[in-house]
Design a protein around this motif. Structure first.
Motif, PDB file in Angstrom:
ATOM      1  N   ASN A  10       9.158   2.088  -9.183  1.00  0.00           N
ATOM      2  CA  ASN A  10       9.099   3.523  -9.461  1.00  0.00           C
ATOM      3  C   ASN A  10       9.602   4.348  -8.283  1.00  0.00           C
ATOM      4  O   ASN A  10       9.345   5.546  -8.211  1.00  0.00           O
ATOM      5  CB  ASN A  10       7.659   3.930  -9.807  1.00  0.00           C
ATOM      6  N   SER A  11      10.273   3.690  -7.353  1.00  0.00           N
ATOM      7  CA  SER A  11      10.834   4.310  -6.142  1.00  0.00           C
ATOM      8  C   SER A  11       9.777   4.859  -5.197  1.00  0.00           C
ATOM      9  O   SER A  11      10.053   5.756  -4.406  1.00  0.00           O
ATOM     10  CB  SER A  11      11.848   5.399  -6.501  1.00  0.00           C
ATOM     11  N   HIS A  12       8.549   4.327  -5.268  1.00  0.00           N
ATOM     12  CA  HIS A  12       7.503   4.712  -4.322  1.00  0.00           C
ATOM     13  C   HIS A  12       7.616   3.842  -3.083  1.00  0.00           C
ATOM     14  O   HIS A  12       7.777   2.630  -3.185  1.00  0.00           O
ATOM     15  CB  HIS A  12       6.112   4.533  -4.930  1.00  0.00           C
ATOM     16  N   THR A  13       7.513   4.454  -1.931  1.00  0.00           N
ATOM     17  CA  THR A  13       7.500   3.710  -0.671  1.00  0.00           C
ATOM     18  C   THR A  13       6.181   2.956  -0.576  1.00  0.00           C
ATOM     19  O   THR A  13       5.121   3.496  -0.896  1.00  0.00           O
ATOM     20  CB  THR A  13       7.638   4.674   0.523  1.00  0.00           C
ATOM     21  N   ARG A  14       6.251   1.708  -0.128  1.00  0.00           N
ATOM     22  CA  ARG A  14       5.061   0.880   0.045  1.00  0.00           C
ATOM     23  C   ARG A  14       5.100   0.202   1.403  1.00  0.00           C
ATOM     24  O   ARG A  14       6.165  -0.044   1.955  1.00  0.00           O
ATOM     25  CB  ARG A  14       4.961  -0.174  -1.055  1.00  0.00           C
ATOM     26  N   LEU A  15       3.925  -0.089   1.919  1.00  0.00           N
ATOM     27  CA  LEU A  15       3.760  -0.771   3.195  1.00  0.00           C
ATOM     28  C   LEU A  15       3.079  -2.103   2.937  1.00  0.00           C
ATOM     29  O   LEU A  15       2.093  -2.164   2.195  1.00  0.00           O
ATOM     30  CB  LEU A  15       2.890   0.059   4.139  1.00  0.00           C
ATOM     31  N   THR A  16       3.577  -3.169   3.545  1.00  0.00           N
ATOM     32  CA  THR A  16       2.973  -4.485   3.405  1.00  0.00           C
ATOM     33  C   THR A  16       2.829  -5.107   4.785  1.00  0.00           C
ATOM     34  O   THR A  16       3.756  -5.047   5.592  1.00  0.00           O
ATOM     35  CB  THR A  16       3.836  -5.405   2.501  1.00  0.00           C
TER      36      THR A  16
ATOM     37  N   CYS B 126       0.837  -1.192   0.000  1.00  0.00           N
ATOM     38  CA  CYS B 126       0.000   0.000   0.000  1.00  0.00           C
ATOM     39  C   CYS B 126       0.876   1.247   0.000  1.00  0.00           C
ATOM     40  O   CYS B 126       1.868   1.312   0.730  1.00  0.00           O
ATOM     41  CB  CYS B 126      -0.856  -0.037   1.264  1.00  0.00           C
ATOM     42  N   LEU B 127       0.519   2.223  -0.794  1.00  0.00           N
ATOM     43  CA  LEU B 127       1.205   3.509  -0.745  1.00  0.00           C
ATOM     44  C   LEU B 127       0.793   4.242   0.530  1.00  0.00           C
ATOM     45  O   LEU B 127      -0.396   4.266   0.875  1.00  0.00           O
ATOM     46  CB  LEU B 127       0.839   4.366  -1.959  1.00  0.00           C
ATOM     47  N   PRO B 128       1.743   4.845   1.243  1.00  0.00           N
ATOM     48  CA  PRO B 128       1.372   5.596   2.446  1.00  0.00           C
ATOM     49  C   PRO B 128       0.309   6.654   2.183  1.00  0.00           C
ATOM     50  O   PRO B 128      -0.536   6.906   3.049  1.00  0.00           O
ATOM     51  CB  PRO B 128       2.696   6.223   2.894  1.00  0.00           C
ATOM     52  N   ARG B 129       0.302   7.241   0.992  1.00  0.00           N
ATOM     53  CA  ARG B 129      -0.702   8.272   0.712  1.00  0.00           C
ATOM     54  C   ARG B 129      -2.116   7.712   0.783  1.00  0.00           C
ATOM     55  O   ARG B 129      -3.058   8.439   1.076  1.00  0.00           O
ATOM     56  CB  ARG B 129      -0.421   8.970  -0.612  1.00  0.00           C
ATOM     57  N   ALA B 130      -2.298   6.420   0.517  1.00  0.00           N
ATOM     58  CA  ALA B 130      -3.623   5.816   0.655  1.00  0.00           C
ATOM     59  C   ALA B 130      -4.034   5.771   2.124  1.00  0.00           C
ATOM     60  O   ALA B 130      -5.199   6.010   2.458  1.00  0.00           O
ATOM     61  CB  ALA B 130      -3.634   4.409   0.061  1.00  0.00           C
TER      62      ALA B 130
END
Length: 131
Positions: free
Chosen positions: A85-91, A41-45
């Motif tokens: 794409n160098s986006h931080t994600r949370l799992t 998940c993107l932190p922005r979500a």
């Protein structure tokens, strides 16, 4: 889930206690990860749902949500990684989520060995504590 490591910031927001906010963070990550989306998940979500970014209409303050994300990472309930794409994600560190992440990485032309190893360690750690 390691519920005893939840954040207890003194400036907790009016929208609920730290434990409830922590659980909501995990829930948002879970619902915004996986098929048909990437296994993270993107932190922005998380901010959009819990803070109401960009206008702040949510139940929590951004700093408090950040505290809960950090607490979940420190407790081993979330891992943080970067996508192609160098986006931080949370799992979430649930077996199914981690196995999906490993599968996703293995399908990439240039998979990230460190990420696969990190996810596999979490699976091993969980299996060891379940025995």
């Amino acid at each position: 889930m390691a519920t005893d490591h939840r954040s207890n910031s003194e400036g907790d927001d009016a929208g609920g206690d730290a434990e409830g906010r922590y659980d909501r963070v995990l829930s948002v990550v879970e619902h915004n990860s996986g098929d048909p989306q990437l296994p993270g998940c993107l932190p922005r979500a998380v901010y959009k749902v819990l803070v109401g970014d960009p206008i702040g209409t949510g139940d929590y303050k951004r700093d408090d949500v950040d505290d809960s994300i950090r607490a979940a990472v420190n407790a081993g309930d979330l891992i943080v990684w970067r996508d192609r794409n160098s986006h931080t994600r949370l799992t979430r560190t649930l077996d199914d989520d981690l196995r999906e992440l490993i599968g996703y990485e293995n399908e990439q032309e240039h998979s990230t060995t460190e990420l696969i190893e990190q996810a596999a360690r979490h699976i091993d750690d969980k299996e060891a504590t379940d025995e």
